[in-house]
Design a protein around this motif. Structure first.
Motif, short mmCIF file in Angstrom:
data_model
loop_
_atom_site.label_atom_id
_atom_site.label_comp_id
_atom_site.label_asym_id
_atom_site.label_seq_id
_atom_site.Cartn_x
_atom_site.Cartn_y
_atom_site.Cartn_z
N GLU A 293 65.00 35.98 48.04
CA GLU A 293 63.66 35.59 47.66
C GLU A 293 62.94 34.93 48.82
N GLU A 294 63.66 34.20 49.63
CA GLU A 294 63.04 33.56 50.79
C GLU A 294 62.70 34.59 51.86
N ILE A 295 63.52 35.62 51.98
CA ILE A 295 63.27 36.62 53.03
C ILE A 295 62.22 37.63 52.59
N GLY A 296 62.29 38.11 51.31
CA GLY A 296 61.36 39.12 50.83
C GLY A 296 62.06 40.45 50.64
N PHE A 297 61.27 41.49 50.35
CA PHE A 297 61.83 42.82 50.15
C PHE A 297 62.42 43.34 51.46
N LYS A 298 63.66 43.79 51.37
CA LYS A 298 64.30 44.38 52.55
C LYS A 298 64.54 45.87 52.37
N SER A 299 64.47 46.36 51.13
CA SER A 299 64.74 47.77 50.88
C SER A 299 64.02 48.20 49.61
N ASN A 300 64.03 49.52 49.33
CA ASN A 300 63.47 50.04 48.10
C ASN A 300 64.20 49.47 46.88
N MET A 301 65.50 49.25 47.05
CA MET A 301 66.31 48.72 45.95
C MET A 301 65.85 47.32 45.56
N ASP A 302 65.43 46.52 46.54
CA ASP A 302 64.95 45.18 46.25
C ASP A 302 63.70 45.22 45.38
N VAL B 86 59.45 55.84 41.08
CA VAL B 86 59.98 55.76 42.44
C VAL B 86 59.57 54.41 43.04
N PHE B 87 60.55 53.66 43.51
CA PHE B 87 60.31 52.33 44.07
C PHE B 87 60.35 52.42 45.60
N ARG B 88 59.35 51.81 46.22
CA ARG B 88 59.28 51.90 47.68
C ARG B 88 58.83 50.57 48.27
N LYS B 89 59.52 50.12 49.30
CA LYS B 89 59.14 48.89 50.00
C LYS B 89 58.02 49.21 50.99
N VAL B 90 56.94 48.41 50.92
CA VAL B 90 55.82 48.56 51.86
C VAL B 90 55.89 47.49 52.94
N SER B 91 56.17 46.26 52.53
CA SER B 91 56.32 45.13 53.44
C SER B 91 57.22 44.11 52.76
N PRO B 92 57.65 43.04 53.43
CA PRO B 92 58.49 42.04 52.78
C PRO B 92 57.87 41.43 51.53
N ASN B 93 56.53 41.47 51.43
CA ASN B 93 55.86 40.87 50.28
C ASN B 93 55.25 41.91 49.35
N ASP C 258 54.94 37.54 46.17
CA ASP C 258 54.71 36.10 46.26
C ASP C 258 54.37 35.49 44.90
N ASP C 259 53.42 36.07 44.16
CA ASP C 259 53.03 35.50 42.86
C ASP C 259 53.49 36.38 41.70
N ASN C 260 54.44 37.29 41.95
CA ASN C 260 55.07 38.10 40.92
C ASN C 260 54.03 38.77 40.01
N ARG C 261 53.24 39.67 40.61
CA ARG C 261 52.22 40.36 39.83
C ARG C 261 52.18 41.84 40.21
N LEU C 262 51.63 42.63 39.30
CA LEU C 262 51.47 44.07 39.52
C LEU C 262 49.98 44.40 39.53
N VAL C 263 49.58 45.33 40.41
CA VAL C 263 48.18 45.74 40.51
C VAL C 263 48.13 47.25 40.29
N ASP C 264 47.35 47.66 39.28
CA ASP C 264 47.15 49.08 39.01
C ASP C 264 46.19 49.64 40.06
N ASN C 265 46.68 50.51 40.92
CA ASN C 265 45.85 51.02 42.01
C ASN C 265 44.75 51.96 41.52
N ASN C 266 44.83 52.44 40.30
CA ASN C 266 43.80 53.36 39.79
C ASN C 266 42.55 52.63 39.33
N ASN C 267 42.71 51.44 38.71
CA ASN C 267 41.54 50.72 38.20
C ASN C 267 41.44 49.28 38.68
N GLY C 268 42.44 48.80 39.43
CA GLY C 268 42.39 47.45 39.98
C GLY C 268 42.83 46.36 39.03
#
Length: 227
Positions: A143-152, A189-196, A213-223
């Motif tokens: 959690e301190e480091i962030g996403f390191k892989s798609n599995m994370d 399909v899960f994909r890592k974009v950056s550590p956050n 960081d704030d544990n939220r999801l954003v729908d890219n189709n409607n925001g």
């Protein structure tokens, strides 16, 4: 023949007479001299005019030659530029950005889901073979480091519920659910974009960004944002 007055006695005589028949006064040849002067002057002017006309003709010839030469140069240069332009146009290749911009959004999302099918298989296999019980210290460290892989990204989302305007979104390794209704036709399909940041895609046209960081999801189709 013209009549003139004698300069000595005033008697009217012919302008051709050499002397006055009345008084014998010899007539000066002034009129003839003046005529000769006038004739020579006229001849000089005519000669000057002819010279000027010759010079003008020579200048005109030179100008014509210069215009012809310039026309030939302009035609040759124009032909060269046209040929170079055609050659350049034939060698031009459309940029990748232009090709991507011309693709509909739904097609891009569908192709993205298709291209990551191999990653989907790997993630599914890893999730089946990996233990769900992680050491608490390792979880804190990740959690301190962030996403390191798609599995994370998958482990971070799976098992959690996110809500927005009365809609509860839940994502598993098998499907995407809204209010417990399955809305995906394929495995996510899960994909890592950056550590956050992570990305979740599924058919049809499901695209969700995971903000760690704030544990939220954003729908890219409607925001819409789900917490």
């Amino acid at each position: 023949m013209a009549l003139i007055k004698c300069k000595n006695c005033g008697h009217v005589i012919s302008d051709k007479a050499l002397c006055c028949p009345n008084c014998g006064y010899k007539q000066e040849d002034t009129p003839n001299s003046e005529k000769e002067i006038d004739i020579s002057t006229v001849e000089d002017k005519e000669e000057q005019f002819e010279i000027s006309e010759d010079n003008e003709q020579q200048v005109n010839r030179v100008l014509v030659i210069v215009v012809i030469i310039l026309s030939i140069i302009a035609i040759a240069l124009g032909s060269y530029l046209i040929g170079a332009g055609k050659s350049l146009s034939a060698n031009l290749v459309p940029s990748d950005s232009t090709a991507i911009d011309s693709i509909p959004v739904d097609t891009v999302k569908s192709d993205t889901a298709a291209t990551v099918s191999t990653t989907e298989t790997i993630c599914t296999t890893d999730s089946a073979t990996s233990s769900n019980d992680y050491n608490s210290n390792e979880q804190i460290e990740e959690e301190e480091i962030g996403f390191k892989s798609n599995m994370d990204v998958m482990d971070f989302v799976v098992g959690n519920s996110y809500s927005h305007n009365g809609i509860t979104l839940r994502i598993t390794d098998e499907a995407v659910y809204a209010n417990d209704n399955k809305i995906s036709t394929s495995k996510p399909v899960f994909r890592k974009v950056s550590p956050n940041k992570g990305m979740i895609t599924a058919r049809p046209s499901i695209s969700i960004t995971v903000i760690r960081d704030d544990n939220r999801l954003v729908d890219n189709n409607n925001g819409d944002t789900y917490y």
